[in-house]
Enzyme design. Structure first.
Site, PDB file in Angstrom:
ATOM      1  N   LYS A 150       0.813  -1.206   0.000  1.00 32.71           N
ATOM      2  CA  LYS A 150       0.000   0.000   0.000  1.00 32.71           C
ATOM      3  C   LYS A 150       0.848   1.258   0.000  1.00 32.71           C
ATOM      4  CE  LYS A 150      -2.522  -1.454   3.600  1.00 32.71           C
ATOM      5  NZ  LYS A 150      -3.498  -1.498   4.713  1.00 32.71           N
ATOM      6  N   ASP A 203       7.449   2.731  -2.354  1.00 25.71           N
ATOM      7  CA  ASP A 203       7.679   3.791  -1.371  1.00 25.71           C
ATOM      8  C   ASP A 203       9.134   3.796  -0.931  1.00 25.71           C
ATOM      9  OD1 ASP A 203       7.437   1.365  -0.001  1.00 25.71           O
ATOM     10  OD2 ASP A 203       6.018   2.104   1.483  1.00 25.71           O
ATOM     11  N   ARG A 214       0.581   6.755   7.849  1.00 29.06           N
ATOM     12  CA  ARG A 214       0.628   6.891   6.387  1.00 29.06           C
ATOM     13  C   ARG A 214       0.137   8.265   5.922  1.00 29.06           C
ATOM     14  NH1 ARG A 214       1.542   1.803   3.991  1.00 29.06           N
ATOM     15  NH2 ARG A 214       0.497   0.054   4.978  1.00 29.06           N
ATOM     16  N   ASP A 221      14.379  -1.344   0.820  1.00 31.86           N
ATOM     17  CA  ASP A 221      15.205  -1.545   2.019  1.00 31.86           C
ATOM     18  C   ASP A 221      16.162  -2.714   1.755  1.00 31.86           C
ATOM     19  OD1 ASP A 221      16.192  -1.625   4.590  1.00 31.86           O
ATOM     20  OD2 ASP A 221      14.357  -2.329   5.524  1.00 31.86           O
ATOM     21  N   PHE A 244      14.278   4.378  10.398  1.00 33.89           N
ATOM     22  CA  PHE A 244      12.939   3.962   9.984  1.00 33.89           C
ATOM     23  C   PHE A 244      12.076   5.205   9.884  1.00 33.89           C
ATOM     24  CE2 PHE A 244       8.788   2.057  10.032  1.00 33.89           C
ATOM     25  CZ  PHE A 244       8.978   0.887   9.316  1.00 33.89           C
ATOM     26  N   ILE A 245      11.481   5.400   8.716  1.00 34.33           N
ATOM     27  CA  ILE A 245      10.737   6.624   8.469  1.00 34.33           C
ATOM     28  C   ILE A 245       9.260   6.331   8.190  1.00 34.33           C
ATOM     29  CG2 ILE A 245      12.741   7.940   7.655  1.00 34.33           C
ATOM     30  CD1 ILE A 245      11.942   7.277   4.823  1.00 34.33           C
ATOM     31  N   ASP A 254       4.314   3.531   6.491  1.00 30.44           N
ATOM     32  CA  ASP A 254       3.667   3.245   7.772  1.00 30.44           C
ATOM     33  C   ASP A 254       4.582   2.535   8.760  1.00 30.44           C
ATOM     34  OD1 ASP A 254       3.695   0.717   6.287  1.00 30.44           O
ATOM     35  OD2 ASP A 254       2.452  -0.040   7.921  1.00 30.44           O
TER      36      ASP A 254
HETATM   37  P1  IMP Z   1      12.408  -4.712   1.413  1.00 32.78           P
HETATM   38  O1  IMP Z   1      11.808  -5.963   0.819  1.00 32.78           O
HETATM   39  O2  IMP Z   1      13.236  -5.025   2.631  1.00 32.78           O
HETATM   40  O3  IMP Z   1      13.151  -3.868   0.436  1.00 32.78           O
HETATM   41  O4  IMP Z   1      11.189  -3.925   2.024  1.00 32.78           O
HETATM   42  C1  IMP Z   1      10.510  -2.932   1.379  1.00 32.78           C
HETATM   43  C2  IMP Z   1       9.227  -2.612   2.147  1.00 32.78           C
HETATM   44  O5  IMP Z   1       9.480  -2.546   3.541  1.00 32.78           O
HETATM   45  C3  IMP Z   1       8.692  -1.248   1.768  1.00 32.78           C
HETATM   46  O6  IMP Z   1       7.768  -1.324   0.709  1.00 32.78           O
HETATM   47  C4  IMP Z   1       8.039  -0.802   3.058  1.00 32.78           C
HETATM   48  O7  IMP Z   1       6.707  -1.239   3.115  1.00 32.78           O
HETATM   49  C5  IMP Z   1       8.812  -1.481   4.159  1.00 32.78           C
HETATM   50  N1  IMP Z   1       9.828  -0.576   4.768  1.00 32.78           N
HETATM   51  C6  IMP Z   1      11.166  -0.702   4.731  1.00 32.78           C
HETATM   52  N2  IMP Z   1      11.791   0.297   5.377  1.00 32.78           N
HETATM   53  C7  IMP Z   1      10.802   1.088   5.841  1.00 32.78           C
HETATM   54  C8  IMP Z   1      10.793   2.335   6.584  1.00 32.78           C
HETATM   55  O8  IMP Z   1      11.828   2.927   6.946  1.00 32.78           O
HETATM   56  N3  IMP Z   1       9.557   2.838   6.866  1.00 32.78           N
HETATM   57  C9  IMP Z   1       8.392   2.247   6.480  1.00 32.78           C
HETATM   58  N4  IMP Z   1       8.353   1.113   5.778  1.00 32.78           N
HETATM   59  C10 IMP Z   1       9.552   0.532   5.455  1.00 32.78           C
HETATM   60 MG    MG Z   2       5.437  -1.153   1.343  1.00 38.78          MG
END
Ligand code: IMP
Ligand code: MG
Length: 171
Positions: A40, A96, A161, A99, A148-149, A155
């Site tokens: 989302k 968004d 959000r 990470d 973490f933002i 969210d």
């Molecule tokens: P990844 O698979 O670890 O790259 O995770 C990506 C997803 O993790 C993003 O789409 C977010 O939903 C969530 N996420 C990762 N870091 C943050 C953060 O700092 N704030 C909020 N959501 C995050």
């Molecule tokens: Mg996400």
């Protein structure tokens, strides 16, 4: 107790989105790309990005979730399939935040398995702290070393959000 520290103001987000939209206009002119928003978290970014773009494009949404709290559980789940036919289309995945990279890499592979003509990644925030895979983010508005933002679609367990600017979350 959670504390929110304002980090990126609305005006700065808007400016960066305009710059990113201009790059996309140049790179995708005449290609009618699909902006594929990842649910989302990308919904506000997607809404602003689509309106900042000046070239013809289409929009779709894909649902993926892997997060609970502030750390990834590792499993990518698909909660919504795209509506459009992906085959032979130029796909721009709109996230968004990237990470570890697991979510976006899984989505990119999925789009490739559906025979997209091209797949690129456009993220509001490119976060480096926990990147696992060697992967290329094609377009990003901001980079973040760590933390973490929340806000502007991002969210913490579904909270925050709605905030129009981006905040650093202190737990
Ligand atoms: P990844 O698979 O670890 O790259 O995770 C990506 C997803 O993790 C993003 O789409 C977010 O939903 C969530 N996420 C990762 N870091 C943050 C953060 O700092 N704030 C909020 N959501 C995050
Ligand atoms: Mg996400």
């Amino acid at each position: 107790m959670t504390e929110l520290i304002p980090m990126i103001p609305e005006a700065e987000i808007k400016k960066k989105i305009k710059e990113t939209a201009e790059k996309l206009n140049t790179d995708y002119s005449g290609k009618n790309p699909v902006l594929m928003g990842v649910l989302k978290g990308s919904f506000i970014f997607l809404a602003d990005l689509t309106r900042a773009m000046g070239i013809e494009h289409e929009i779709d949404l894909i649902g993926a979730s892997s997060y609970e709290g502030t750390s990834s559980t590792g499993e990518i789940g698909f909660t919504k399939e795209p509506d459009l036919v992906i085959r032979n289309r130029h796909i721009i995945l709109v996230e968004d935040i990237v990470d570890t990279g697991r979510t976006i890499v899984a989505l990119k592979k999925y789009m490739q398995s559906l025979q997209a003509q091209s797949v690129k990644i456009c993220t509001l925030i490119d976060k480096h702290e926990r990147r696992e895979t060697r992967m290329n983010v094609d377009y990003s508005c901001f980079t973040l070393e760590k933390g973490f933002i929340v806000g502007y679609g991002l969210d913490y367990n579904e909270r925050f959000r709605y905030l129009p600017e981006i905040h650093d979350l202190k737990l």
